[in-house]
Write a protein that holds these residues in place. Structure first.
Motif, mmCIF file in Angstrom:
data_model
loop_
_atom_site.group_PDB
_atom_site.id
_atom_site.type_symbol
_atom_site.label_atom_id
_atom_site.label_comp_id
_atom_site.label_asym_id
_atom_site.label_seq_id
_atom_site.Cartn_x
_atom_site.Cartn_y
_atom_site.Cartn_z
ATOM 1 N N PHE A 86 0.837 -1.205 0.000
ATOM 2 C CA PHE A 86 0.000 0.000 0.000
ATOM 3 C C PHE A 86 0.872 1.256 0.000
ATOM 4 O O PHE A 86 0.659 2.177 -0.794
ATOM 5 C CB PHE A 86 -0.940 -0.004 1.213
ATOM 6 C CG PHE A 86 -1.535 1.334 1.513
ATOM 7 C CD1 PHE A 86 -2.593 1.821 0.759
ATOM 8 C CD2 PHE A 86 -1.022 2.134 2.527
ATOM 9 C CE1 PHE A 86 -3.131 3.078 1.021
ATOM 10 C CE2 PHE A 86 -1.558 3.381 2.792
ATOM 11 C CZ PHE A 86 -2.611 3.854 2.036
ATOM 12 N N VAL A 87 1.867 1.302 0.881
ATOM 13 C CA VAL A 87 2.724 2.487 0.987
ATOM 14 C C VAL A 87 3.495 2.708 -0.318
ATOM 15 O O VAL A 87 3.558 3.826 -0.827
ATOM 16 C CB VAL A 87 3.686 2.391 2.195
ATOM 17 C CG1 VAL A 87 4.676 3.550 2.202
ATOM 18 C CG2 VAL A 87 2.897 2.362 3.505
ATOM 19 N N VAL A 88 4.056 1.648 -0.878
ATOM 20 C CA VAL A 88 4.821 1.772 -2.116
ATOM 21 C C VAL A 88 3.940 2.316 -3.243
ATOM 22 O O VAL A 88 4.379 3.139 -4.048
ATOM 23 C CB VAL A 88 5.453 0.412 -2.496
ATOM 24 C CG1 VAL A 88 6.001 0.443 -3.910
ATOM 25 C CG2 VAL A 88 6.548 0.045 -1.499
ATOM 26 N N ARG A 89 2.696 1.910 -3.273
ATOM 27 C CA ARG A 89 1.807 2.317 -4.359
ATOM 28 C C ARG A 89 1.192 3.706 -4.142
ATOM 29 O O ARG A 89 0.413 4.168 -4.973
ATOM 30 C CB ARG A 89 0.737 1.258 -4.568
ATOM 31 C CG ARG A 89 1.409 -0.036 -5.087
ATOM 32 C CD ARG A 89 0.476 -1.076 -5.501
ATOM 33 N NE ARG A 89 -0.207 -0.678 -6.733
ATOM 34 C CZ ARG A 89 -1.230 -1.359 -7.216
ATOM 35 N NH1 ARG A 89 -1.664 -2.427 -6.614
ATOM 36 N NH2 ARG A 89 -1.805 -0.958 -8.330
ATOM 37 N N LEU A 90 1.560 4.378 -3.070
ATOM 38 C CA LEU A 90 1.083 5.754 -2.874
ATOM 39 C C LEU A 90 1.544 6.665 -4.012
ATOM 40 O O LEU A 90 0.907 7.685 -4.284
ATOM 41 C CB LEU A 90 1.563 6.320 -1.533
ATOM 42 C CG LEU A 90 0.857 5.793 -0.296
ATOM 43 C CD1 LEU A 90 1.544 6.287 0.971
ATOM 44 C CD2 LEU A 90 -0.620 6.179 -0.297
ATOM 45 N N GLU A 91 2.632 6.292 -4.689
ATOM 46 C CA GLU A 91 3.109 7.080 -5.825
ATOM 47 C C GLU A 91 2.044 7.204 -6.911
ATOM 48 O O GLU A 91 2.030 8.173 -7.665
ATOM 49 C CB GLU A 91 4.366 6.452 -6.437
ATOM 50 C CG GLU A 91 5.583 6.563 -5.571
ATOM 51 C CD GLU A 91 6.809 5.934 -6.209
ATOM 52 O OE1 GLU A 91 7.897 6.506 -6.012
ATOM 53 O OE2 GLU A 91 6.682 4.888 -6.881
ATOM 54 N N GLU A 92 1.137 6.248 -6.988
ATOM 55 C CA GLU A 92 0.093 6.240 -8.009
ATOM 56 C C GLU A 92 -1.089 7.149 -7.663
ATOM 57 O O GLU A 92 -1.930 7.422 -8.511
ATOM 58 C CB GLU A 92 -0.425 4.814 -8.215
ATOM 59 C CG GLU A 92 0.649 3.849 -8.658
ATOM 60 C CD GLU A 92 0.181 2.396 -8.617
ATOM 61 O OE1 GLU A 92 -1.003 2.141 -8.316
ATOM 62 O OE2 GLU A 92 1.016 1.516 -8.890
ATOM 63 N N LEU A 93 -1.165 7.594 -6.429
ATOM 64 C CA LEU A 93 -2.331 8.354 -5.960
ATOM 65 C C LEU A 93 -2.602 9.632 -6.756
ATOM 66 O O LEU A 93 -3.748 9.873 -7.143
ATOM 67 C CB LEU A 93 -2.166 8.651 -4.470
ATOM 68 C CG LEU A 93 -3.408 8.976 -3.676
ATOM 69 C CD1 LEU A 93 -4.491 7.916 -3.828
ATOM 70 C CD2 LEU A 93 -3.050 9.146 -2.208
ATOM 71 N N PRO A 94 -1.610 10.470 -7.062
ATOM 72 C CA PRO A 94 -1.903 11.676 -7.851
ATOM 73 C C PRO A 94 -2.476 11.344 -9.231
ATOM 74 O O PRO A 94 -3.400 12.025 -9.701
ATOM 75 C CB PRO A 94 -0.555 12.380 -7.957
ATOM 76 C CG PRO A 94 0.217 11.914 -6.768
ATOM 77 C CD PRO A 94 -0.216 10.481 -6.580
ATOM 78 N N GLY A 95 -1.968 10.311 -9.871
ATOM 79 C CA GLY A 95 -2.496 9.908 -11.175
ATOM 80 C C GLY A 95 -3.930 9.419 -11.079
ATOM 81 O O GLY A 95 -4.758 9.715 -11.948
ATOM 82 N N ARG A 96 -4.219 8.696 -10.027
ATOM 83 C CA ARG A 96 -5.598 8.221 -9.829
ATOM 84 C C ARG A 96 -6.544 9.390 -9.575
ATOM 85 O O ARG A 96 -7.674 9.392 -10.046
ATOM 86 C CB ARG A 96 -5.654 7.232 -8.673
ATOM 87 C CG ARG A 96 -4.976 5.929 -9.005
ATOM 88 C CD ARG A 96 -5.033 4.984 -7.852
ATOM 89 N NE ARG A 96 -4.274 3.786 -8.166
ATOM 90 C CZ ARG A 96 -4.239 2.735 -7.414
ATOM 91 N NH1 ARG A 96 -4.917 2.711 -6.280
ATOM 92 N NH2 ARG A 96 -3.519 1.686 -7.754
ATOM 93 N N ALA A 97 -6.069 10.374 -8.828
ATOM 94 C CA ALA A 97 -6.898 11.553 -8.582
ATOM 95 C C ALA A 97 -7.177 12.296 -9.888
ATOM 96 O O ALA A 97 -8.281 12.790 -10.110
ATOM 97 C CB ALA A 97 -6.219 12.484 -7.575
#
Length: 188
Positions: A86-97
């Motif tokens: 979960f923490v590693v994939r936080l990098e994807e959060l701006p793209g998902r937003a």
């Protein structure tokens, strides 16, 4: 999207600081003062001032509250089978937003491993409020996954040291309320 963010902030304040929301409603009855409430962060800044909390603490509380809301929690849990993922994939959060709303500006997030189950989540130096909000979400999600970890914030960096990935039973997880529930390890 701005209306959704404002609504979420109002719901957070209603559930945690109802007296502040009442004072805000009195303030916006004055048309000149009401113009200050058009930007969401002003409401959290003002709420922090009213409670005597540091602004970053108010944003962290808001992030924690967001992660406890079931629709948000389900979306966040979809990001990884365990807390470290979960923490590693936080990098994807701006793209998902951006997929949800093109005009929703979220700063970039960088995650790097520091070895020995240490992860560092870095946001731009000027994104202190975003860092605090994300730290609140990460703290709640550690509990949600059942992980034991030390989460600390220094400036625009969130350090996550995971001591035990399976310290406690994680909360049940399903993408929708009508499907069978599974724990973070995939057990039924």
């Amino acid at each position: 999207m701005q209306l959704l963010v404002n609504k979420a902030i109002e719901d957070f304040l209603a559930s945690n600081h109802a007296e502040i929301l009442r004072a805000r409603n009195v303030a916006i009855s004055n048309p000149v003062a009401g113009q200050n409430w058009l930007v969401d962060q002003h409401l959290l800044d003002w709420a922090a001032h009213q409670t005597g909390k540091p602004v970053e603490e108010m944003f962290e509380d808001f992030g924690a509250w967001l992660a406890r809301q079931e629709p948000t929690r389900r979306l966040l849990r979809f990001s990884g089978r365990n807390f470290a993922e979960f923490v590693v994939r936080l990098e994807e959060l701006p793209g998902r937003a951006q997929m949800v709303s093109e005009n929703f500006a979220m700063p970039p997030i960088s995650v790097r491993s520091g070895g020995m189950e240490m992860l560092q989540v870095t946001l731009p130096a000027g994104a202190i409020r975003w860092t605090a909000l994300l730290a609140g979400m990460v703290r709640v999600m550690a509990d949600d996954y059942g992980a034991l970890g030390l989460i600390s914030v220094e400036g625009h960096v969130i350090s996550v040291q995971i001591s035990d990935e399976e310290f406690a039973d994680g909360r049940d997880f399903s993408l929708s309320p009508g499907t069978p529930k599974h724990t973070q390890q995939g057990r039924t």
